[in-house]
Write a protein that holds these residues in place. Sequence first.
Motif, PDB file in Angstrom:
ATOM      1  N   SER A  58       0.740  -1.199  -0.104  1.00  0.00           N
ATOM      2  CA  SER A  58      -0.136   0.125  -0.149  1.00  0.00           C
ATOM      3  C   SER A  58       0.832   1.292   0.111  1.00  0.00           C
ATOM      4  O   SER A  58       0.400   2.387   0.187  1.00  0.00           O
ATOM      5  N   ASN A  59       2.329   0.899  -0.121  1.00  0.00           N
ATOM      6  CA  ASN A  59       3.141   2.075  -0.112  1.00  0.00           C
ATOM      7  C   ASN A  59       3.222   2.713  -1.560  1.00  0.00           C
ATOM      8  O   ASN A  59       2.613   2.262  -2.358  1.00  0.00           O
ATOM      9  N   LYS A  60       3.788   4.056  -1.615  1.00  0.00           N
ATOM     10  CA  LYS A  60       4.011   4.542  -2.833  1.00  0.00           C
ATOM     11  C   LYS A  60       5.492   4.461  -3.295  1.00  0.00           C
ATOM     12  O   LYS A  60       5.772   5.023  -4.521  1.00  0.00           O
ATOM     13  N   SER A  61       5.925   3.607  -2.957  1.00  0.00           N
ATOM     14  CA  SER A  61       7.172   2.929  -3.297  1.00  0.00           C
ATOM     15  C   SER A  61       7.685   1.546  -3.028  1.00  0.00           C
ATOM     16  O   SER A  61       6.701   0.972  -2.343  1.00  0.00           O
ATOM     17  N   ASN A  62       8.300   1.093  -3.665  1.00  0.00           N
ATOM     18  CA  ASN A  62       8.729  -0.309  -3.436  1.00  0.00           C
ATOM     19  C   ASN A  62       8.971  -0.867  -1.952  1.00  0.00           C
ATOM     20  O   ASN A  62       9.463  -0.332  -1.071  1.00  0.00           O
ATOM     21  N   ILE A  63       8.521  -2.103  -1.446  1.00  0.00           N
ATOM     22  CA  ILE A  63       8.533  -2.534  -0.359  1.00  0.00           C
ATOM     23  C   ILE A  63       9.121  -4.238  -0.467  1.00  0.00           C
ATOM     24  O   ILE A  63       8.736  -4.793  -1.340  1.00  0.00           O
ATOM     25  N   THR A  64      10.083  -4.337   0.313  1.00  0.00           N
ATOM     26  CA  THR A  64      10.671  -5.423   0.244  1.00  0.00           C
ATOM     27  C   THR A  64      10.405  -6.291   1.144  1.00  0.00           C
ATOM     28  O   THR A  64      10.467  -5.995   2.614  1.00  0.00           O
ATOM     29  N   ILE A  65      10.015  -7.746   1.324  1.00  0.00           N
ATOM     30  CA  ILE A  65       9.791  -8.677   2.147  1.00  0.00           C
ATOM     31  C   ILE A  65      10.797  -9.350   2.514  1.00  0.00           C
ATOM     32  O   ILE A  65      11.500 -10.171   1.525  1.00  0.00           O
ATOM     33  N   SER A  66      11.534  -9.314   3.488  1.00  0.00           N
ATOM     34  CA  SER A  66      13.008  -9.901   3.790  1.00  0.00           C
ATOM     35  C   SER A  66      13.026 -11.018   4.407  1.00  0.00           C
ATOM     36  O   SER A  66      13.894 -11.874   4.371  1.00  0.00           O
ATOM     37  N   GLN A  67      12.050 -11.273   5.375  1.00  0.00           N
ATOM     38  CA  GLN A  67      11.808 -12.379   6.352  1.00  0.00           C
ATOM     39  C   GLN A  67      10.749 -12.772   6.743  1.00  0.00           C
ATOM     40  O   GLN A  67       9.719 -11.784   7.019  1.00  0.00           O
ATOM     41  N   ALA A  68      10.243 -13.982   6.891  1.00  0.00           N
ATOM     42  CA  ALA A  68       9.015 -14.508   7.460  1.00  0.00           C
ATOM     43  C   ALA A  68       9.657 -15.696   8.237  1.00  0.00           C
ATOM     44  O   ALA A  68      10.271 -16.695   8.026  1.00  0.00           O
ATOM     45  N   SER A  69       9.199 -15.640   9.863  1.00  0.00           N
ATOM     46  CA  SER A  69       9.368 -16.512  10.660  1.00  0.00           C
ATOM     47  C   SER A  69       8.128 -16.897  11.493  1.00  0.00           C
ATOM     48  O   SER A  69       7.237 -16.161  11.506  1.00  0.00           O
ATOM     49  N   VAL A  70       8.078 -18.251  11.808  1.00  0.00           N
ATOM     50  CA  VAL A  70       6.859 -18.842  12.356  1.00  0.00           C
ATOM     51  C   VAL A  70       7.129 -19.516  13.895  1.00  0.00           C
ATOM     52  O   VAL A  70       8.270 -19.896  13.989  1.00  0.00           O
ATOM     53  N   THR A  71       6.312 -19.416  14.748  1.00  0.00           N
ATOM     54  CA  THR A  71       6.341 -19.925  15.993  1.00  0.00           C
ATOM     55  C   THR A  71       4.963 -20.835  16.044  1.00  0.00           C
ATOM     56  O   THR A  71       4.020 -20.531  15.383  1.00  0.00           O
ATOM     57  N   GLY A  72       5.211 -21.857  16.888  1.00  0.00           N
ATOM     58  CA  GLY A  72       3.982 -22.850  17.279  1.00  0.00           C
ATOM     59  C   GLY A  72       4.314 -24.101  16.716  1.00  0.00           C
ATOM     60  O   GLY A  72       4.882 -24.230  15.309  1.00  0.00           O
ATOM     61  N   THR A  73       4.093 -25.018  17.575  1.00  0.00           N
ATOM     62  CA  THR A  73       4.424 -26.364  17.204  1.00  0.00           C
ATOM     63  C   THR A  73       3.834 -26.807  16.050  1.00  0.00           C
ATOM     64  O   THR A  73       2.378 -26.608  16.099  1.00  0.00           O
ATOM     65  N   GLY A  74       4.329 -27.243  14.785  1.00  0.00           N
ATOM     66  CA  GLY A  74       3.620 -28.000  13.734  1.00  0.00           C
ATOM     67  C   GLY A  74       3.298 -27.109  12.687  1.00  0.00           C
ATOM     68  O   GLY A  74       3.302 -27.503  11.468  1.00  0.00           O
TER      69      GLY A  74
END
Length: 266
Positions: A58-74
């Motif tokens: 939703s930005n007016k410039s580029n956005i970089t998704i650099s990391q995705a981390s998950v918690t929770g068993t399974g």
Amino acid sequence: MRRFGLLWRNTWWKLVLLKILLYSSAASGQLALTSSGLNFGSVQVGSSSTLSISVSNSNKSNITISQASVTGTGFSFSGPSLPITLMPQQNANLYVTFAPQSSGSTNGTLSVVTGSAIGNSGKQRSSTSTISLSGTGSSSGQLAANPSNLNFGTAPVGTSQSMTGTLTNSTTSSVTVSQASVTGTGFGVSGLPMPLNLAPGQSQAFNVTFTPQATGTASGSLAVVSTAPNPTLNISLSGTAVTPGYLTANPSSVNFGSIQVGGSQT
């Protein structure tokens, strides 16, 4: 020169304000989420389910998704490969997999780290978006007993009779039996060491004894407590106690009277 100074005093703050507005505009956007959470519902233990959540820039410039981390068993993040860059108003799908290893409810989070440029400063502004995760691991089958009830029939008072049964783990995960208790006068159980761990498909034999001390009908149950989907398994017990019988003769004696030698009498 004085006029130039007055002109500068009237314009410098406008330049500063314009610079601030440019910086603010460039950094005001953020990652937009179509949902604040993913609910996987019920998933069979040993299998997996993958859901996606759509995100947009939703930005007016580029956005970089650099990391995705998950918690929770399974739970695990299953794509796409990061980093990825989204242009203004561009969308992407993020995928999360739930693979429960045991039955029960589980909660977790998916944290997505993004970065966007702050104007022309060469600096990056970092932000984190959090998505809640939930799911339930379910196990097919249950802890089963064979036979499901034990009837000792008739037993003399003071004697002891024994019957054998079998517990079988028909679920797809390990089951721990923590307790086996008997109710009912004259009944007892043996052969179930505690705690008892049963792998999927594994069985364990046990013995139930009936030792009546008085005549009459007796009933009871064997309650087996475990971590199976059916946490308490009840096995019904029954038997009838009778007074011990004796061999008797009638009449108790026979008198043949006088019989001629060489003759016979019945």
